[in-house]
Design an enzyme around this catalytic site. Structure first.
Site, PDB file in Angstrom:
ATOM      1  N   ASP A   1      -6.756  -1.355   4.563  1.00  0.00           N
ATOM      2  CA  ASP A   1      -5.912  -2.437   3.865  1.00  0.00           C
ATOM      3  C   ASP A   1      -6.565  -3.860   4.500  1.00  0.00           C
ATOM      4  O   ASP A   1      -5.905  -4.818   4.107  1.00  0.00           O
ATOM      5  CB  ASP A   1      -4.404  -2.071   4.365  1.00  0.00           C
ATOM      6  CG  ASP A   1      -4.224  -0.915   3.630  1.00  0.00           C
ATOM      7  OD1 ASP A   1      -4.558  -0.562   2.437  1.00  0.00           O
ATOM      8  OD2 ASP A   1      -3.350  -0.085   4.428  1.00  0.00           O
TER       9      ASP A   1
ATOM     10  N   ASP B   1       0.857  -1.379  -0.019  1.00  0.00           N
ATOM     11  CA  ASP B   1      -0.096   0.065  -0.034  1.00  0.00           C
ATOM     12  C   ASP B   1       1.017   1.242  -0.193  1.00  0.00           C
ATOM     13  O   ASP B   1       2.020   1.372   0.613  1.00  0.00           O
ATOM     14  CB  ASP B   1      -0.912  -0.102   1.248  1.00  0.00           C
ATOM     15  CG  ASP B   1      -1.764   1.240   1.393  1.00  0.00           C
ATOM     16  OD1 ASP B   1      -2.723   1.482   0.408  1.00  0.00           O
ATOM     17  OD2 ASP B   1      -1.574   2.123   2.348  1.00  0.00           O
TER      18      ASP B   1
ATOM     19  N   ASP C   1      -1.055  -0.581   6.404  1.00  0.00           N
ATOM     20  CA  ASP C   1      -1.133  -0.025   7.384  1.00  0.00           C
ATOM     21  C   ASP C   1      -2.433   0.391   8.148  1.00  0.00           C
ATOM     22  O   ASP C   1      -2.842   0.780   9.179  1.00  0.00           O
ATOM     23  CB  ASP C   1      -0.061   1.265   7.527  1.00  0.00           C
ATOM     24  CG  ASP C   1      -0.642   2.190   6.752  1.00  0.00           C
ATOM     25  OD1 ASP C   1      -0.965   2.202   5.736  1.00  0.00           O
ATOM     26  OD2 ASP C   1      -0.387   3.242   7.468  1.00  0.00           O
TER      27      ASP C   1
END
Length: 366
Positions: free
Chosen positions: A236, A32, A232
């Site tokens: 996600d 990400d 994080d």
């Protein structure tokens, strides 16, 4: 286990022993962007307003609309308003978060819509007055929040997040050992491509809404790849759960940390490589030990099977039957026992045959 202790000392927490083993099988790592490859502390770089809206008015109303969001971009805009001494309105009504696209609210009596170019297209907001500025800022790799006030494009605020110091080296090291690296983000394609180029990432999954992140992981898995997801944020978590191995950044949300199979407490992308190397070294040492254990177990099973094998069955003579007596001359007599198979047979003499017959008759009661 020694390997998990080594990992813990480096700030790499393997929640299960299987996670340590699975890390050696990773073929693709999906990062990400925000908060993982970048610091997660974006800051405002440009405020561009369209007349008659001024830059200060744009920042004031957009900060008011973003005040209840909690998104990193919203926090950056609020921080910029505070830095410039702009008062954030308190009269905020009908706030609505538009997952992955932006926010909507009524601020000081104005209808304010803030978000991506996709959101503006969906709401049929004409951003032609901003077109040239939008292209310039996107080419610079900045993240944009476009604002519309009372149904009219009012301006754009550009935000930039600094890549982590170790991100570029971590990507290069992963690629050097044959692992493909992909970046997953909700940013505009141009912004995502600019950041990916800077970090040396070839595969970019851009303009992905939070609810579709897990679907992107599924597509990679459908290619027959073993996929690890690194993230994080709360958005996600579904992708972390979908991946073959979820790796959470320790500084992220509780939901992400809870979902991940591995937690990187130092929030360093380079620790992904460290976890993989530790896993590969552990598996290399485990295989000979496992083979030796299997061999020992096989020997023990064979010995146990022999010990548990039942003795051969003894055929018992049915009651009431007459047992055929063996001639006396064929019975063992001390050291003159019956000859073994293949040895020369000694024929009894006539006297021995008469004595044997007499013995048999006495035995039968004749």
């Amino acid at each position: 286990m020694v390997a998990t202790d080594i990992g813990a000392r480096r700030g790499i927490l393997f929640k299960e022993a299987t996670s340590l083993e699975l890390a050696s099988r990773i073929q693709v790592v999906v990062f990400d962007k925000t908060g993982t490859l970048t610091e997660g502390k974006p800051h405002v770089t440009d405020v561009v307003a369209v007349a008659p809206t001024t830059g200060e008015e744009l920042l004031r109303l957009e900060a008011g609309a973003e005040a209840r969001s909690g998104h990193p971009l919203s926090e950056a805009i609020l921080a910029e308003a505070k830095r410039q001494g702009v008062r954030v309105p308190s009269a905020i009504e009908r706030f609505e978060a538009l997952g992955g696209r932006g926010v909507r609210a009524r601020v000081d009596g104005h209808e304010v819509l803030v978000g991506t170019r996709r959101l503006m297209d969906e709401e049929r907001i004409d951003i032609a007055p901003l077109a040239s500025e939008v292209e310039r800022l996107l080419a610079a790799g900045k993240t944009l929040t476009i604002a519309a006030i009372d149904g009219r494009a009012a301006g754009v605020i550009a935000v930039q997040d600094t890549p982590r110091a170790t991100a570029r080296a971590a990507v290069a090291a992963l690629r050097a050992i044959g692992i493909e690296v992909a970046m997953l983000t909700g940013d505009n394609r141009q912004t995502a491509d600019a950041i990916a180029r800077d970090l040396g990432i070839d595969r970019v999954l851009a303009e992905v809404l939070p609810e579709h992140k897990a679907d992107e992981v599924k597509r990679l898995q459908a290619e027959g790849r073993f996929v690890a997801m690194v993230g994080d944020g709360i958005n996600d978590a579904p992708a972390l759960a979908q991946a073959d191995l979820g790796i959470a950044i320790g500084a992220g949300t509780d939901v992400a940390v809870e979902t991940g199979d591995i937690v990187l407490m130092r929030s360093d992308p380079g620790d992904v490589l460290a976890a993989i190397r530790l896993s590969k070294a552990t598996v290399r040492k485990m295989k000979p030990a496992v083979r030796a254990d299997v061999r020992e177990a096989a020997v023990a099973c064979r010995r146990g099977a022999r010990a548990l094998r039942p003795p051969p069955l003894v055929r018992r003579q049915p009651r009431g039957t007459v047992r055929r007596l063996q001639p006396a001359h064929q019975l063992p007599r001390g050291k003159h026992s019956a000859p073994r198979a293949g040895s020369r047979r000694i024929r009894p003499t006539a006297g021995a045959r008469r004595r044997s017959l007499a013995t048999d008759l006495r035995t039968l009661g004749a």
